[in-house]
Write an enzyme that holds these catalytic residues in place. Structure first.
Site, PDB file in Angstrom:
ATOM      1  N   LYS A  23       0.839  -1.205   0.000  1.00 43.13           N
ATOM      2  CA  LYS A  23       0.000   0.000   0.000  1.00 43.13           C
ATOM      3  C   LYS A  23       0.874   1.255   0.000  1.00 43.13           C
ATOM      4  CE  LYS A  23      -0.444  -0.251   5.038  1.00 43.13           C
ATOM      5  NZ  LYS A  23      -1.312  -0.706   6.145  1.00 43.13           N
ATOM      6  N   ARG A  54     -10.823  -0.058  14.730  1.00 41.41           N
ATOM      7  CA  ARG A  54     -10.633   0.723  13.519  1.00 41.41           C
ATOM      8  C   ARG A  54     -11.616   0.198  12.478  1.00 41.41           C
ATOM      9  NH1 ARG A  54      -4.720   1.188  10.693  1.00 41.41           N
ATOM     10  NH2 ARG A  54      -5.247  -0.881   9.904  1.00 41.41           N
ATOM     11  N   TYR A  57      15.076  31.308   2.376  1.00 41.10           N
ATOM     12  CA  TYR A  57      13.900  32.092   2.736  1.00 41.10           C
ATOM     13  C   TYR A  57      13.954  32.584   4.173  1.00 41.10           C
ATOM     14  CZ  TYR A  57      11.442  30.638  -1.533  1.00 41.10           C
ATOM     15  OH  TYR A  57      11.052  30.433  -2.823  1.00 41.10           O
ATOM     16  N   MET A 105      10.359  24.437  -1.032  1.00 42.86           N
ATOM     17  CA  MET A 105       9.472  23.459  -1.650  1.00 42.86           C
ATOM     18  C   MET A 105      10.266  22.485  -2.528  1.00 42.86           C
ATOM     19  SD  MET A 105       6.167  23.986  -4.122  1.00 42.86           S
ATOM     20  CE  MET A 105       5.246  24.983  -2.986  1.00 42.86           C
TER      21      MET A 105
HETATM   22  C1  LIG Z   1      -0.547  -1.680   6.913  1.00 50.03           C
HETATM   23  C2  LIG Z   1      -1.119  -2.958   7.397  1.00 50.03           C
HETATM   24  C3  LIG Z   1      -0.280  -4.078   7.594  1.00 50.03           C
HETATM   25  C4  LIG Z   1       1.225  -4.013   7.530  1.00 50.03           C
HETATM   26  O1  LIG Z   1       1.742  -3.553   8.744  1.00 50.03           O
HETATM   27  P1  LIG Z   1       3.322  -3.435   9.006  1.00 50.03           P
HETATM   28  O2  LIG Z   1       3.420  -2.988  10.407  1.00 50.03           O
HETATM   29  O3  LIG Z   1       3.822  -2.425   8.039  1.00 50.03           O
HETATM   30  O4  LIG Z   1       3.889  -4.785   8.748  1.00 50.03           O
HETATM   31  C5  LIG Z   1      -0.887  -5.282   7.929  1.00 50.03           C
HETATM   32  N1  LIG Z   1      -2.230  -5.373   8.066  1.00 50.03           N
HETATM   33  C6  LIG Z   1      -3.049  -4.321   7.916  1.00 50.03           C
HETATM   34  C7  LIG Z   1      -4.507  -4.482   8.122  1.00 50.03           C
HETATM   35  C8  LIG Z   1      -2.514  -3.071   7.593  1.00 50.03           C
HETATM   36  O5  LIG Z   1      -3.330  -2.011   7.457  1.00 50.03           O
END
Ligand SMILES: *Cc1c(COP(=O)(O)O)cnc(C)c1O
Length: 365
Positions: free
Chosen positions: A37, A134, A262, A311
């Site tokens: 991700k 969550r 700046y 930037m």
């Molecule tokens: C991001 C995520 C992971 C990975 O977690 P790490 O600590 O980066 O290994 C695993 N499961 C879920 C549901 C996540 O959102």
């Protein structure tokens, strides 16, 4: 070609090393899901996934669009979408992505769609909340979910899963073990009443490190693949994957009393030399690194960032460094440098890595 000379090199040897490090902690038949991700934690999700495709069993992304990008790059491995929304469900199906269904709103919407098309045994994943609060169903939802699943042939639960709240923190060990036990109870209900056995998974990177006994059928490794364990000892066993480099665009000789950048934030006390580097806060370099809080490496020497981070650029003090325009600049190439940046930015490596912006060219090496 790269016209913005700042580049993030993704070290493929380090990725393999890290993957193997986690594999040797697991039973031989435990599956590995690689979390790619957020552009592969700030690198390049597509390049990373292409490279890992034949080495892992599953990929996960947070949002549907991230999964679509992987499919468009012809990645065939199963992809779990961790956080789908009802409006994405059709495209999830179109791109053969596998949704996490975490409440009845999305579960029922997906079943309805699966009915209408109709789909046959489409893989879905059902997430339970065991304490993170969550995303996820409550254990009290189990009977209703099982009834719905038994009534349909359009979808099939590929897995039941949950997520730990504090797997990196051994002071919270009791809480985590309670989460794991709750999850095991939930899994048992499914195994008893569903008529088939979906895969089970609950561990992220630090879960694998601290609670390997709870590996079930699969583990979800994210940050660990990119070189970070949950403590110094683990991290030292891993290899850094993210190497952020640039070059010196220009060198200035500065007289005492002159200011740099700046708001004239830096004033020279003596004659000196500065180097301007084409990376700034729009590339993901925090403004907190300005005013000597951060540094880069030039010809193996630390060059402090002086004045404010712009930037698109930073200026660094190279008064004592033998260097010239065009020389290579290391923004970071070790976990320690990334941790230094995270510390100064009052954050954690997760954020330092994922902050690297889309403007920076990414290259798997
Ligand atoms: C991001 C995520 C992971 C990975 O977690 P790490 O600590 O980066 O290994 C695993 N499961 C879920 C549901 C996540 O959102």
């Amino acid at each position: 070609m790269n016209n913005h000379v700042t580049v993030l090199e993704i070290d493929s040897n380090a990725l393999v090393h890290n993957l193997n490090y986690f594999k040797q902690k697991l039973k031989p038949n435990t599956k590995i899901l690689a979390v790619v991700k957020a552009f592969g934690y700030g690198s390049d999700g597509i390049q990373v996934a292409k490279f890992l495709e034949d080495k892992v069993d599953y990929f996960a992304v947070a949002y549907a669009n991230e999964g679509i990008a992987l499919r468009k790059a012809e990645i065939k491995t199963p992809i779990l979408v961790l956080h789908p929304q009802v409006p994405n469900l059709q495209s999830i199906i179109d791109f053969r992505l596998e949704p996490n269904l975490y409440n009845f709103k999305i579960f029922n919407a997906f079943l309805k769609l699966a009915d209408e098309i109709p789909l046959m045994n489409y893989p879905i994943h059902i997430k339970f909340n065991t304490g993170l609060n969550r995303l996820g169903f409550w254990h009290t939802d189990i009977p209703k979910i099982i009834t719905s699943l038994k009534e349909t042939t359009h979808v099939k639960a590929a897995s039941i899963f949950s997520h730990l709240a504090a797997s990196e923190d051994l002071e919270e060990q009791d809480f985590t073990i309670n989460q794991i036990n709750n999850f095991a109870y939930i899994a048992q209900q499914f195994y008893k009443h569903l008529g088939y056995e979906p895969m089970l998974h609950i561990l992220n990177t630090s879960g694998v490190v601290n609670f390997p006994q709870a590996q079930f059928d699969m583990v979800r490794v994210g940050i660990g693949l990119y070189g970070f364990g949950n403590d110094e000892k683990e991290t030292s066993q891993l290899k850094n994957t993210h190497n952020l480099k640039s070059i010196i665009s220009q060198i200035h000789l500065i007289e005492p009393g002159e200011t740099v950048g700046y708001n004239r934030a830096f004033t020279a006390k003596r004659r000196g030399k500065t180097a301007t580097i084409p990376i700034g806060h729009a590339d993901g370099l925090s403004r907190r690194l300005g005013n000597k809080n951060g540094y880069v490496l030039i010809n193996n020497k630390k060059a402090p960032i002086i004045g404010n981070v712009c930037m698109d650029m930073i200026m660094v003090n190279v008064s004592k460094i033998d260097c010239k325009e065009g020389d290579e600049v290391i923004i970071f190439n070790t976990q320690e440098m990334i941790e230094d940046i995270a510390d100064v930015s009052e954050t954690i490596p997760y954020e330092t890595l994922t902050a690297i912006s889309q403007r920076v060219k990414k290259m798997l090496t």
